[in-house]
Design a protein around this motif. Structure first.
Motif, PDB file in Angstrom:
ATOM      1  N   UNK A   1      43.240  38.726  36.931  1.00 55.16           N
ATOM      2  CA  UNK A   1      42.047  38.129  37.528  1.00 55.16           C
ATOM      3  C   UNK A   1      41.887  38.590  38.965  1.00 55.16           C
ATOM      4  N   UNK A   2      40.651  38.481  39.459  1.00 52.18           N
ATOM      5  CA  UNK A   2      40.395  38.806  40.855  1.00 52.18           C
ATOM      6  C   UNK A   2      38.920  39.069  41.070  1.00 52.18           C
ATOM      7  N   UNK A   3      38.483  38.933  42.289  1.00 48.96           N
ATOM      8  CA  UNK A   3      37.083  39.184  42.607  1.00 48.96           C
ATOM      9  C   UNK A   3      36.789  40.683  42.550  1.00 48.96           C
ATOM     10  N   UNK A   4      35.511  41.036  42.548  1.00 46.11           N
ATOM     11  CA  UNK A   4      35.124  42.446  42.623  1.00 46.11           C
ATOM     12  C   UNK A   4      35.717  43.066  43.888  1.00 46.11           C
TER      13      UNK A   4
ATOM     14  N   UNK B   1      52.105  44.412  23.483  1.00 49.14           N
ATOM     15  CA  UNK B   1      52.020  43.837  24.816  1.00 49.14           C
ATOM     16  C   UNK B   1      50.677  44.245  25.392  1.00 49.14           C
ATOM     17  N   UNK B   2      49.941  43.294  25.962  1.00 55.04           N
ATOM     18  CA  UNK B   2      48.599  43.590  26.453  1.00 55.04           C
ATOM     19  C   UNK B   2      48.387  43.056  27.854  1.00 55.04           C
ATOM     20  N   UNK B   3      47.689  43.856  28.670  1.00 55.49           N
ATOM     21  CA  UNK B   3      47.228  43.432  29.992  1.00 55.49           C
ATOM     22  C   UNK B   3      45.716  43.639  30.021  1.00 55.49           C
ATOM     23  N   UNK B   4      44.992  42.551  30.205  1.00 59.67           N
ATOM     24  CA  UNK B   4      43.532  42.504  30.021  1.00 59.67           C
ATOM     25  C   UNK B   4      42.877  42.079  31.328  1.00 59.67           C
ATOM     26  N   UNK B   5      42.023  42.917  31.882  1.00 60.12           N
ATOM     27  CA  UNK B   5      41.291  42.571  33.098  1.00 60.12           C
ATOM     28  C   UNK B   5      40.064  41.755  32.730  1.00 60.12           C
ATOM     29  N   UNK B   6      39.850  40.648  33.438  1.00 62.20           N
ATOM     30  CA  UNK B   6      38.690  39.810  33.142  1.00 62.20           C
ATOM     31  C   UNK B   6      38.221  39.089  34.392  1.00 62.20           C
ATOM     32  N   UNK B   7      36.966  38.646  34.351  1.00 61.86           N
ATOM     33  CA  UNK B   7      36.458  37.720  35.371  1.00 61.86           C
ATOM     34  C   UNK B   7      35.900  36.471  34.699  1.00 61.86           C
ATOM     35  N   UNK B   8      36.099  36.367  33.375  1.00 68.53           N
ATOM     36  CA  UNK B   8      35.595  35.242  32.602  1.00 68.53           C
ATOM     37  C   UNK B   8      36.712  34.228  32.387  1.00 68.53           C
ATOM     38  N   UNK B   9      36.589  33.081  33.023  1.00 61.91           N
ATOM     39  CA  UNK B   9      37.663  32.095  32.994  1.00 61.91           C
ATOM     40  C   UNK B   9      37.912  31.539  31.597  1.00 61.91           C
ATOM     41  N   UNK B  10      36.873  31.524  30.741  1.00 61.76           N
ATOM     42  CA  UNK B  10      37.066  30.989  29.393  1.00 61.76           C
ATOM     43  C   UNK B  10      38.020  31.847  28.567  1.00 61.76           C
ATOM     44  N   UNK B  11      38.183  33.107  28.933  1.00 61.03           N
ATOM     45  CA  UNK B  11      39.099  33.971  28.190  1.00 61.03           C
ATOM     46  C   UNK B  11      40.563  33.608  28.436  1.00 61.03           C
TER      47      UNK B  11
ATOM     48  N   UNK C   1      46.688  26.675  35.134  1.00 63.88           N
ATOM     49  CA  UNK C   1      46.839  26.414  36.568  1.00 63.88           C
ATOM     50  C   UNK C   1      46.026  27.386  37.403  1.00 63.88           C
ATOM     51  N   UNK C   2      46.041  28.659  37.012  1.00 61.55           N
ATOM     52  CA  UNK C   2      45.275  29.655  37.753  1.00 61.55           C
ATOM     53  C   UNK C   2      43.781  29.406  37.616  1.00 61.55           C
ATOM     54  N   UNK C   3      43.358  28.975  36.426  1.00 64.70           N
ATOM     55  CA  UNK C   3      41.940  28.669  36.242  1.00 64.70           C
ATOM     56  C   UNK C   3      41.510  27.541  37.181  1.00 64.70           C
ATOM     57  N   UNK C   4      42.340  26.499  37.276  1.00 60.12           N
ATOM     58  CA  UNK C   4      41.996  25.388  38.159  1.00 60.12           C
ATOM     59  C   UNK C   4      41.976  25.845  39.618  1.00 60.12           C
ATOM     60  N   UNK C   5      42.879  26.710  39.984  1.00 60.63           N
ATOM     61  CA  UNK C   5      42.882  27.235  41.350  1.00 60.63           C
ATOM     62  C   UNK C   5      41.586  27.969  41.657  1.00 60.63           C
ATOM     63  N   UNK C   6      41.130  28.780  40.705  1.00 60.69           N
ATOM     64  CA  UNK C   6      39.892  29.540  40.926  1.00 60.69           C
ATOM     65  C   UNK C   6      38.682  28.637  40.940  1.00 60.69           C
ATOM     66  N   UNK C   7      38.638  27.645  40.048  1.00 60.24           N
ATOM     67  CA  UNK C   7      37.506  26.713  40.007  1.00 60.24           C
ATOM     68  C   UNK C   7      37.400  25.963  41.333  1.00 60.24           C
ATOM     69  N   UNK C   8      38.525  25.525  41.865  1.00 63.17           N
ATOM     70  CA  UNK C   8      38.527  24.765  43.114  1.00 63.17           C
ATOM     71  C   UNK C   8      38.149  25.612  44.309  1.00 63.17           C
ATOM     72  N   UNK C   9      38.286  26.947  44.173  1.00 62.98           N
ATOM     73  CA  UNK C   9      37.963  27.830  45.300  1.00 62.98           C
ATOM     74  C   UNK C   9      36.478  28.152  45.384  1.00 62.98           C
ATOM     75  N   UNK C  10      35.714  27.821  44.303  1.00 58.69           N
ATOM     76  CA  UNK C  10      34.283  28.142  44.305  1.00 58.69           C
ATOM     77  C   UNK C  10      33.516  27.161  45.204  1.00 58.69           C
TER      78      UNK C  10
END
Length: 228
Positions: A45-48, A186-196, A219-228
């Motif tokens: 995860x991460x911003x543009x 093993x997979x590493x998936x780049x996303x900006x969609x929190x539902x994924x 936990x990371x999803x909650x961290x990102x939601x709280x940062x918006x």
């Protein structure tokens, strides 16, 4: 520097102190480190502009870092954001077979690999289907099948749902979750969609070219939601 780990208990993907800058001098990755356990599905995860795509392309060998180490098992499968950038043959079966050309397999061996890979992504009935007749989600599954046919243990996916409608998006992420569980990938998936994040084992948060947090996806999803 990139090499395969010799310890069978080592992570499938291990990055240590990776640094990458463009010829202009712009720094994208700064002392970036992460590790993905074998047989797990992790998201990045991460911003543009945080360096997500650059990191993935560096892992795939498409870009060369200035310093740091990368350990992962080749061959590595890479799935682009736009599947039209990597599907080159006219039909589904031909495209999956195309990636096997360098392995000098017999025709029966190629057919066996193609059949196995398409069955893995539930597209075996599409083996003679023209690529142009596929939906975006089906094209991404063909790209994943190409990696499976080459017996890739590691899959790198750069925002593979970015161009998909919501239903196709969820279908694709569920397909990959199933493949990881059933086939030990093993997979590493780049996303900006929190539902994924509902479908992965863990996640990394990248900021300004370095991993600043990692672990439980909720936990990371909650961290990102709280940062918006």
């Amino acid at each position: 520097m990139s090499f395969a780990p010799s310890d069978p208990g080592a992570p499938a993907i291990a990055v240590r102190d990776l640094c990458f800058r463009w010829p202009s001098g712009a720094e994208v990755l700064r002392d970036c480190s992460l590790a993905v356990p074998r047989g797990q599905f992790w998201m990045l995860l991460g911003t543009n502009g945080s360096g997500k795509s650059t990191l993935l392309r560096t892992l795939a060998g498409l870009l060369q870092p200035q310093s740091g180490t990368i350990e992962l098992h080749p061959p590595v499968g890479f799935v682009f954001q736009n599947p039209d950038h990597q599907l080159v043959m006219p039909t589904v079966g031909a495209d999956v077979a195309f990636g096997l050309v360098s392995e000098k397999l017999s025709p029966p061996e190629v057919q066996q690999r193609v059949t196995y890979a398409l069955a893995a992504v539930n597209l075996l009935d599409f083996i003679r289907r023209p690529i142009y007749a596929l939906s975006g989600g089906q094209k991404q599954r063909v790209a994943i099948a190409g990696a499976i046919a080459r017996h890739c243990d590691v899959l790198l996916l750069d925002e593979p749902t970015a161009l998909l409608d919501p239903d196709s998006q969820i279908d694709l992420v569920k397909q990959l979750q199933r493949l990881v569980k059933e086939r030990g990938l093993t997979a590493l998936w780049v996303t900006h969609r929190l539902e994924e994040l509902n479908y992965c084992d863990g996640a990394f948060l990248l900021e300004q070219g370095r991993v600043v947090d990692q672990g439980n996806p909720d936990r990371l999803r909650q961290r990102l939601i709280q940062s918006f």
